[in-house]
Design a protein around this motif. Structure first.
Motif, PDB file in Angstrom:
ATOM      1  N   PRO A 184      61.285 -22.569  26.205  1.00  0.00           N
ATOM      2  CA  PRO A 184      61.393 -23.303  24.941  1.00  0.00           C
ATOM      3  C   PRO A 184      60.018 -23.826  24.545  1.00  0.00           C
ATOM      4  O   PRO A 184      58.992 -23.394  25.103  1.00  0.00           O
ATOM      5  N   VAL A 185      59.985 -24.774  23.630  1.00  0.00           N
ATOM      6  CA  VAL A 185      58.724 -25.432  23.286  1.00  0.00           C
ATOM      7  C   VAL A 185      58.285 -26.286  24.475  1.00  0.00           C
ATOM      8  O   VAL A 185      59.057 -27.087  25.001  1.00  0.00           O
ATOM      9  N   VAL A 186      57.028 -26.090  24.892  1.00  0.00           N
ATOM     10  CA  VAL A 186      56.482 -26.832  26.027  1.00  0.00           C
ATOM     11  C   VAL A 186      55.247 -27.594  25.557  1.00  0.00           C
ATOM     12  O   VAL A 186      54.444 -27.085  24.757  1.00  0.00           O
ATOM     13  N   ASP A 187      55.090 -28.807  26.037  1.00  0.00           N
ATOM     14  CA  ASP A 187      53.983 -29.671  25.633  1.00  0.00           C
ATOM     15  C   ASP A 187      52.698 -29.236  26.337  1.00  0.00           C
ATOM     16  O   ASP A 187      52.386 -29.670  27.443  1.00  0.00           O
ATOM     17  N   THR A 188      51.952 -28.350  25.690  1.00  0.00           N
ATOM     18  CA  THR A 188      50.703 -27.816  26.235  1.00  0.00           C
ATOM     19  C   THR A 188      49.620 -27.865  25.154  1.00  0.00           C
ATOM     20  O   THR A 188      49.903 -28.158  23.991  1.00  0.00           O
ATOM     21  N   PRO A 189      48.359 -27.534  25.506  1.00  0.00           N
ATOM     22  CA  PRO A 189      47.293 -27.484  24.500  1.00  0.00           C
ATOM     23  C   PRO A 189      47.568 -26.494  23.369  1.00  0.00           C
ATOM     24  O   PRO A 189      46.901 -26.545  22.321  1.00  0.00           O
ATOM     25  N   TRP A 190      48.526 -25.606  23.571  1.00  0.00           N
ATOM     26  CA  TRP A 190      48.970 -24.659  22.530  1.00  0.00           C
ATOM     27  C   TRP A 190      49.197 -25.382  21.201  1.00  0.00           C
ATOM     28  O   TRP A 190      48.895 -24.865  20.129  1.00  0.00           O
ATOM     29  N   PRO A 202      55.305 -29.252  30.987  1.00  0.00           N
ATOM     30  CA  PRO A 202      55.060 -28.054  31.784  1.00  0.00           C
ATOM     31  C   PRO A 202      55.669 -28.168  33.186  1.00  0.00           C
ATOM     32  O   PRO A 202      56.167 -27.186  33.730  1.00  0.00           O
ATOM     33  N   GLN A 203      55.618 -29.378  33.754  1.00  0.00           N
ATOM     34  CA  GLN A 203      56.169 -29.580  35.098  1.00  0.00           C
ATOM     35  C   GLN A 203      57.657 -29.264  35.136  1.00  0.00           C
ATOM     36  O   GLN A 203      58.145 -28.559  36.036  1.00  0.00           O
TER      37      GLN A 203
END
Length: 246
Positions: A184-190, A202-203
């Motif tokens: 799904p949507v992941v909280d990354t620098p993306w 991410p974890q």
């Protein structure tokens, strides 16, 4: 079966979701190699994760992929897991963007062609080792596309389809396990510091991935992708409107 005591190649592991994969796999006693086109990012990743093996490679370039495969064959002949994680994305409106065709080429090169090429190049190494696995990282958008990502959606749908075909073609061999992980949507620098509210960490994303792999699942829908898949099956138009209202 949990992945442990393995030699794992993860593309795009210098940051974000890929880096989290590197970290969690190393914590589980694996030898992890990652590649990226940015040497600076790779060196930074190695500072944060000293056990990580790094290799500079632009997987969009065929010759660099071939050099990477040969380097792995010589230096890491026990490699038994390939994770095709690296991806790029452009927000664009196809007709209006004068550079849309260039963006299409870039995205298809990284998001679709490169994973297929690396599978072909590294398959001879994988099958020589114990418990070989090919893990392709895709997205819930293979079911319901977002209109701002015309090429990303299409490339990931292509990889989703290819993964299903490869699994079927290799089922008689019963040696290499072909796995797809749909995130799904992941909280990354993306997301450049502005992730949607529904983004998971991410974890959490990687932990669920590893748990589901240990349960021998081969098409793994992470977190809310399970709900999106259900909506797509029962009410595709509603699912399309919902995903594009985020």
């Amino acid at each position: 079966m949990e992945i442990s005591n393995s030699t794992i190649v993860i593309t795009g592991g210098s940051s974000g979701l890929g880096f989290e994969m590197c970290q969690q796999f190393i914590e589980r006693g694996n030898n992890v190699i990652t590649c990226s086109r940015s040497l600076e990012k790779l060196e930074d990743a190695k500072k944060r994760l000293p056990g990580l093996v790094i290799y500079k490679c632009d997987i969009a370039r065929e010759l660099e992929c071939e050099d990477f495969a040969e380097w792995l064959r010589i230096n890491y002949p026990k490699m038994n897991v390939l994770i095709n994680n690296a991806a790029i994305v452009n927000k664009t409106y196809f007709v209006e963007d004068q550079f849309s065709l260039e963006k299409m080429n870039d995205e298809f090169s990284v998001n679709l062609n490169a994973p297929i090429r690396l599978i072909k190049l590294l398959y001879p190494i994988l099958i020589q080792n114990q418990n070989p696995k090919i893990i392709n990282i895709t997205t819930g958008l293979v079911y319901v596309p977002r209109v701002i990502y015309p090429f990303y959606n299409a490339a990931k749908v292509g990889l989703h389809s290819f993964t299903q075909v490869l699994r079927e073609q290799l089922k008689q061999e019963k040696k290499v396990r072909i796995i797809e992980v749909l995130f799904p949507v992941v909280d990354t620098p993306w997301h450049k510091g502005n992730p949607p509210k529904i983004a998971i960490s991410p974890q959490k994303a990687v932990s669920e991935m590893l748990e589901r792999i240990s349960q021998n699942q081969v098409e793994i829908r992470i977190a809310k992708v399970k709900m999106l898949y259900f909506l797509f099956r029962v009410a595709p138009r509603f699912a399309f409107q919902k995903i594009n209202s985020l």
